[in-house]
Scaffold this motif. Structure first.
Motif, PDB file in Angstrom:
ATOM      1  N   GLN A 113      -6.449  11.894  -3.990  1.00  0.00           N
ATOM      2  CA  GLN A 113      -7.359  11.747  -3.493  1.00  0.00           C
ATOM      3  C   GLN A 113      -8.050  10.622  -3.595  1.00  0.00           C
ATOM      4  OE1 GLN A 113      -8.532  13.666  -1.030  1.00  0.00           O
ATOM      5  NE2 GLN A 113      -6.727  14.702  -0.835  1.00  0.00           N
ATOM      6  N   ARG A 114      -8.465  10.380  -4.726  1.00  0.00           N
ATOM      7  CA  ARG A 114      -9.321   9.542  -5.636  1.00  0.00           C
ATOM      8  C   ARG A 114      -8.803   8.083  -4.387  1.00  0.00           C
ATOM      9  NH1 ARG A 114      -9.633  12.760 -10.233  1.00  0.00           N
ATOM     10  NH2 ARG A 114      -8.354  11.249 -11.338  1.00  0.00           N
ATOM     11  N   PHE A 115      -7.083   8.099  -5.382  1.00  0.00           N
ATOM     12  CA  PHE A 115      -6.880   7.038  -4.577  1.00  0.00           C
ATOM     13  C   PHE A 115      -6.591   6.487  -3.295  1.00  0.00           C
ATOM     14  CE2 PHE A 115      -2.731   5.640  -2.844  1.00  0.00           C
ATOM     15  CZ  PHE A 115      -2.279   3.850  -2.994  1.00  0.00           C
ATOM     16  N   GLN A 116      -6.763   7.721  -2.256  1.00  0.00           N
ATOM     17  CA  GLN A 116      -6.527   7.427  -0.889  1.00  0.00           C
ATOM     18  C   GLN A 116      -8.317   6.955  -0.628  1.00  0.00           C
ATOM     19  OE1 GLN A 116      -4.634   7.759   1.406  1.00  0.00           O
ATOM     20  NE2 GLN A 116      -2.747   8.429  -0.556  1.00  0.00           N
ATOM     21  N   GLU A 117      -8.993   7.710  -1.657  1.00  0.00           N
ATOM     22  CA  GLU A 117     -10.439   6.710  -0.932  1.00  0.00           C
ATOM     23  C   GLU A 117     -10.586   5.932  -1.051  1.00  0.00           C
ATOM     24  OE1 GLU A 117     -12.981   9.469  -3.065  1.00  0.00           O
ATOM     25  OE2 GLU A 117     -13.132  11.610  -1.843  1.00  0.00           O
ATOM     26  N   ARG A 118      -9.886   4.854  -2.326  1.00  0.00           N
ATOM     27  CA  ARG A 118     -10.311   3.876  -3.470  1.00  0.00           C
ATOM     28  C   ARG A 118      -9.534   2.846  -2.338  1.00  0.00           C
ATOM     29  NH1 ARG A 118      -9.102   4.930  -7.472  1.00  0.00           N
ATOM     30  NH2 ARG A 118      -6.969   4.175  -7.596  1.00  0.00           N
ATOM     31  N   ILE A 119      -8.141   3.549  -1.740  1.00  0.00           N
ATOM     32  CA  ILE A 119      -7.852   2.065  -0.789  1.00  0.00           C
ATOM     33  C   ILE A 119      -7.972   2.060   1.116  1.00  0.00           C
ATOM     34  CG2 ILE A 119      -5.512   2.109   0.715  1.00  0.00           C
ATOM     35  CD1 ILE A 119      -4.826   1.030  -2.378  1.00  0.00           C
ATOM     36  N   ASN A 120      -8.495   3.203   1.417  1.00  0.00           N
ATOM     37  CA  ASN A 120      -9.491   3.051   2.354  1.00  0.00           C
ATOM     38  C   ASN A 120     -10.730   2.384   2.258  1.00  0.00           C
ATOM     39  OD1 ASN A 120      -7.528   5.435   3.730  1.00  0.00           O
ATOM     40  ND2 ASN A 120      -8.778   6.764   3.304  1.00  0.00           N
ATOM     41  N   SER A 121     -11.557   3.031   0.994  1.00  0.00           N
ATOM     42  CA  SER A 121     -13.043   1.417   1.570  1.00  0.00           C
ATOM     43  C   SER A 121     -12.174   0.151   1.146  1.00  0.00           C
ATOM     44  CB  SER A 121     -13.568   1.867   0.515  1.00  0.00           C
ATOM     45  OG  SER A 121     -13.021   1.664  -1.284  1.00  0.00           O
ATOM     46  N   LEU A 127       0.562  -1.009   0.105  1.00  0.00           N
ATOM     47  CA  LEU A 127      -0.274  -0.073  -0.278  1.00  0.00           C
ATOM     48  C   LEU A 127       1.024   1.103  -0.165  1.00  0.00           C
ATOM     49  CD1 LEU A 127      -2.590  -0.894   2.767  1.00  0.00           C
ATOM     50  CD2 LEU A 127      -2.950  -0.906   0.065  1.00  0.00           C
ATOM     51  N   GLU A 128       2.247   0.860   0.430  1.00  0.00           N
ATOM     52  CA  GLU A 128       3.102   2.547   0.559  1.00  0.00           C
ATOM     53  C   GLU A 128       3.632   2.594  -1.014  1.00  0.00           C
ATOM     54  OE1 GLU A 128       5.352   5.499   2.436  1.00  0.00           O
ATOM     55  OE2 GLU A 128       3.378   4.671   3.151  1.00  0.00           O
ATOM     56  N   SER A 129       3.696   1.359  -1.308  1.00  0.00           N
ATOM     57  CA  SER A 129       4.093   1.899  -3.042  1.00  0.00           C
ATOM     58  C   SER A 129       3.323   1.936  -3.453  1.00  0.00           C
ATOM     59  CB  SER A 129       4.690   0.477  -3.382  1.00  0.00           C
ATOM     60  OG  SER A 129       5.695  -0.173  -2.134  1.00  0.00           O
ATOM     61  N   ASP A 130       1.532   1.882  -3.308  1.00  0.00           N
ATOM     62  CA  ASP A 130       0.509   1.782  -4.251  1.00  0.00           C
ATOM     63  C   ASP A 130       0.851   3.764  -3.772  1.00  0.00           C
ATOM     64  OD1 ASP A 130      -0.108   0.225  -5.226  1.00  0.00           O
ATOM     65  OD2 ASP A 130      -2.337  -0.232  -4.847  1.00  0.00           O
ATOM     66  N   ARG A 131       1.145   4.196  -2.954  1.00  0.00           N
ATOM     67  CA  ARG A 131       0.877   5.948  -2.125  1.00  0.00           C
ATOM     68  C   ARG A 131       1.994   6.568  -3.225  1.00  0.00           C
ATOM     69  NH1 ARG A 131       3.283   9.587   0.148  1.00  0.00           N
ATOM     70  NH2 ARG A 131       4.966   8.255   1.368  1.00  0.00           N
ATOM     71  N   GLN A 132       3.103   5.731  -3.037  1.00  0.00           N
ATOM     72  CA  GLN A 132       4.061   6.807  -3.580  1.00  0.00           C
ATOM     73  C   GLN A 132       4.033   6.653  -5.452  1.00  0.00           C
ATOM     74  OE1 GLN A 132       7.885   4.511  -2.584  1.00  0.00           O
ATOM     75  NE2 GLN A 132       7.537   5.442  -0.603  1.00  0.00           N
ATOM     76  N   TYR A 133       3.521   6.092  -6.261  1.00  0.00           N
ATOM     77  CA  TYR A 133       3.661   5.156  -7.540  1.00  0.00           C
ATOM     78  C   TYR A 133       2.421   6.602  -8.005  1.00  0.00           C
ATOM     79  CZ  TYR A 133       2.575   3.466 -11.776  1.00  0.00           C
ATOM     80  OH  TYR A 133       2.624   3.464 -13.317  1.00  0.00           O
ATOM     81  N   ALA A 134       1.471   6.605  -6.804  1.00  0.00           N
ATOM     82  CA  ALA A 134       0.482   7.558  -7.321  1.00  0.00           C
ATOM     83  C   ALA A 134       0.633   9.091  -7.124  1.00  0.00           C
ATOM     84  CB  ALA A 134      -1.280   7.531  -6.165  1.00  0.00           C
ATOM     85  N   SER A 135       1.489   8.914  -6.117  1.00  0.00           N
ATOM     86  CA  SER A 135       2.241  10.845  -6.543  1.00  0.00           C
ATOM     87  C   SER A 135       3.295  10.917  -8.211  1.00  0.00           C
ATOM     88  CB  SER A 135       3.003  10.872  -4.392  1.00  0.00           C
ATOM     89  OG  SER A 135       2.850  10.761  -3.796  1.00  0.00           O
ATOM     90  N   LYS A 136       3.369  10.106  -8.020  1.00  0.00           N
ATOM     91  CA  LYS A 136       4.539  10.039  -9.121  1.00  0.00           C
ATOM     92  C   LYS A 136       3.736  10.126 -10.840  1.00  0.00           C
ATOM     93  CE  LYS A 136       7.438   6.938 -11.721  1.00  0.00           C
ATOM     94  NZ  LYS A 136       8.119   5.704 -12.283  1.00  0.00           N
ATOM     95  N   LEU A 137       2.585   9.500 -11.210  1.00  0.00           N
ATOM     96  CA  LEU A 137       1.140   9.644 -11.449  1.00  0.00           C
ATOM     97  C   LEU A 137       1.404  11.065 -11.797  1.00  0.00           C
ATOM     98  CD1 LEU A 137      -0.034   6.596 -12.448  1.00  0.00           C
ATOM     99  CD2 LEU A 137       1.775   7.191 -13.581  1.00  0.00           C
ATOM    100  N   ALA A 138       0.789  11.873  -9.782  1.00  0.00           N
ATOM    101  CA  ALA A 138       0.103  13.089  -9.802  1.00  0.00           C
ATOM    102  C   ALA A 138       1.005  14.103 -10.371  1.00  0.00           C
ATOM    103  CB  ALA A 138      -0.086  12.868  -8.421  1.00  0.00           C
ATOM    104  N   GLY A 139       2.491  13.639 -10.566  1.00  0.00           N
ATOM    105  CA  GLY A 139       3.422  14.874 -11.451  1.00  0.00           C
ATOM    106  C   GLY A 139       3.318  14.780 -12.118  1.00  0.00           C
TER     107      GLY A 139
END
Length: 448
Positions: A433-441, A408-420
């Motif tokens: 934000q959409r990624f965080q909501e999807r992970i929490n659910s 999940l931490e690797s997913d967060r870093q990858y989402a930040s990379k795509l957001a850049g």
């Protein structure tokens, strides 16, 4: 008389003329040997005595001329040395051509744990610099770990650095790329690591290989357009959890079937999935826990009736064995024990030890009149053993689930990379934000 001849000295033999040196002088022998040599070598040249005066003078001048040419020999030798020492211009080898790859997992199907394979629909985008001298050059990509016949659709076009279609004959464009899109549909093999089953995390990889040698072509990652996976089209969402990030790695492999070993560039693209362990919690772990717990209730039967105790314990043992075989059909015949295998085997050993004790206590009470208190002590010992090994199994299961937090931490870093890579900050912020909501659910279903 013969004795006097054998005893003669060298001087006496010379006086008598018996020694061979007196009959054939040394000078005469040397002349004859020289004459023989001259006569043997004179077959290539005419005899001097048979030549006329003009021809004789010409022959003598021809013989003398090479001798006089020795004075010019050092100069010619120097010129020859300078000619030899001159460095030879070796053409420089061209560097290998880089082919940038981007892989998009359009659809992921069933992940077959028993046969270690998975179904996928993948789009492979390859891009390389166009060379007018080699217009028909192609890296000839293929997926090495594909099983059976796979379906492929290939399309290509010429683009510039902005991915706009261009014409090769248009001289205004200095840089032209060849953009090849290859859609691959089929089943692929993957070695599954089942040590932590059913809390395992698997890597589904594609091995993209070029048929060109490493000196000609190198496969690299597309730095401007990273690989992606479509989580919405994942067909096995009820059984697996698909992560967002994609791992890529370039390596070198050797061609298996060739007369001479050919080193080829290989590009590995990996997406990660985690098994949802909820089914195994309620249908395997809970049932085995209850069967093992019932084995402790047999001590409520008096030890004077060991046949009743053994009947109940053997029934529980056979039930556990049959349940163990039904669970093992879900896994391939690996040579190591999974986390679930260890739990079921320890439970079988626990029930077997209880059965052995019931037969022992029945024999002792009938023949030695041993006190019943020892049966209570054994019950306490087995209860303690039951609690300890369940605590250890829970700890190992928790350690296996910690790897999901790392993913999940690797997913967060990858989402930040795509957001850049988005054009504006607002688009990138909404993507995170959409990624965080999807992970929490999905966190609850991921761990439970």
């Amino acid at each position: 008389m013969s004795n006097s001849i054998r005893s003669d000295s060298y001087s006496e033999s010379v006086k008598r003329g018996i020694h061979p040196l007196t009959t054939s002088p040394i000078v005469q022998q040397r002349r004859s040997a020289t004459t023989g040599n001259v006569s043997r070598t004179s077959t290539y040249f005419p005899s001097m005595s048979n030549l006329s005066s003009n021809s004789r003078s010409a022959t003598i001048s021809a013989i003398v001329t090479p001798a006089s040419s020795h004075q010019r020999l050092p100069n010619s030798r120097h010129s020859m040395d300078t000619h030899v020492k001159k460095p030879i211009a070796i053409p420089k080898a061209k560097p290998p051509r880089e082919v940038a790859l981007r892989v998009k997992f359009i659809r992921l199907g069933e992940v077959n744990t028993l046969h270690e394979k998975f179904y996928a629909e993948v789009v492979i985008e390859a891009r390389w610099l166009y060379d007018p001298e080699a217009t028909s050059w192609n890296p000839n990509l293929y997926v090495k770990n594909a099983l059976g016949d796979i379906k492929q659709e290939v399309a290509s076009e010429f683009v510039n650095h902005l991915d706009e279609s261009v014409s090769v004959n248009n001289k205004g464009n200095d840089i032209v790329y060849v953009w090849e899109i290859r859609k691959v549909v089929g089943t692929f093999w993957e070695k599954l690591e089942l040590n932590s089953f059913p809390a395992d995390v698997q890597q589904l990889s594609l091995q993209i290989v070029t048929r060109c040698p490493i000196e000609e072509c190198v496969l690299v990652e597309n730095r401007f357009q990273p690989s992606m996976v479509n989580r919405e089209a994942f067909l096995a969402q009820q059984e697996w959890f698909l992560y967002e990030h994609i791992e890529t790695r370039s390596t070198i492999t050797t061609e298996d079937f060739s007369f001479r070993p050919i080193r080829q560039s290989t590009f590995l693209v990996t997406c990660c999935v985690a098994r949802r362990p909820g089914y195994f919690y309620w249908n395997v772990y809970l049932l085995i826990f209850l069967i093992t717990l019932i084995a402790l209730t047999v001590y409520g039967v008096a030890p004077e009736h060991p046949q009743s105790r053994l009947q109940i314990t053997c029934t529980l043992l056979l039930t556990s064995i049959m349940f163990r075989w039904s669970v093992s059909r879900l896994l391939p015949p690996v040579s190591y024990l999974t986390l679930l295998d260890k739990y079921t085997l320890v439970s079988l050993v626990f029930i077997s030890l209880n059965s052995i004790w019931h037969s022992i206590i029945g024999f002792l009470i009938r023949h030695t009149a041993i006190s019943k208190m020892i049966d209570y002590y054994v019950l306490s010992l087995f209860t303690l053993f039951f609690l300890v090994y369940h605590f250890l199994m829970a700890f190992f299961l928790f350690q296996a689930l910690r790897s999901r937090q790392v993913m999940l931490e690797s997913d967060r870093q990858y989402a930040s990379k795509l957001a850049g890579m988005f054009e504006t900050f607002v688009q990138g912020h909404h993507a995170v934000q959409r990624f965080q909501e999807r992970i929490n659910s999905s966190r609850t279903s991921l761990f439970v």
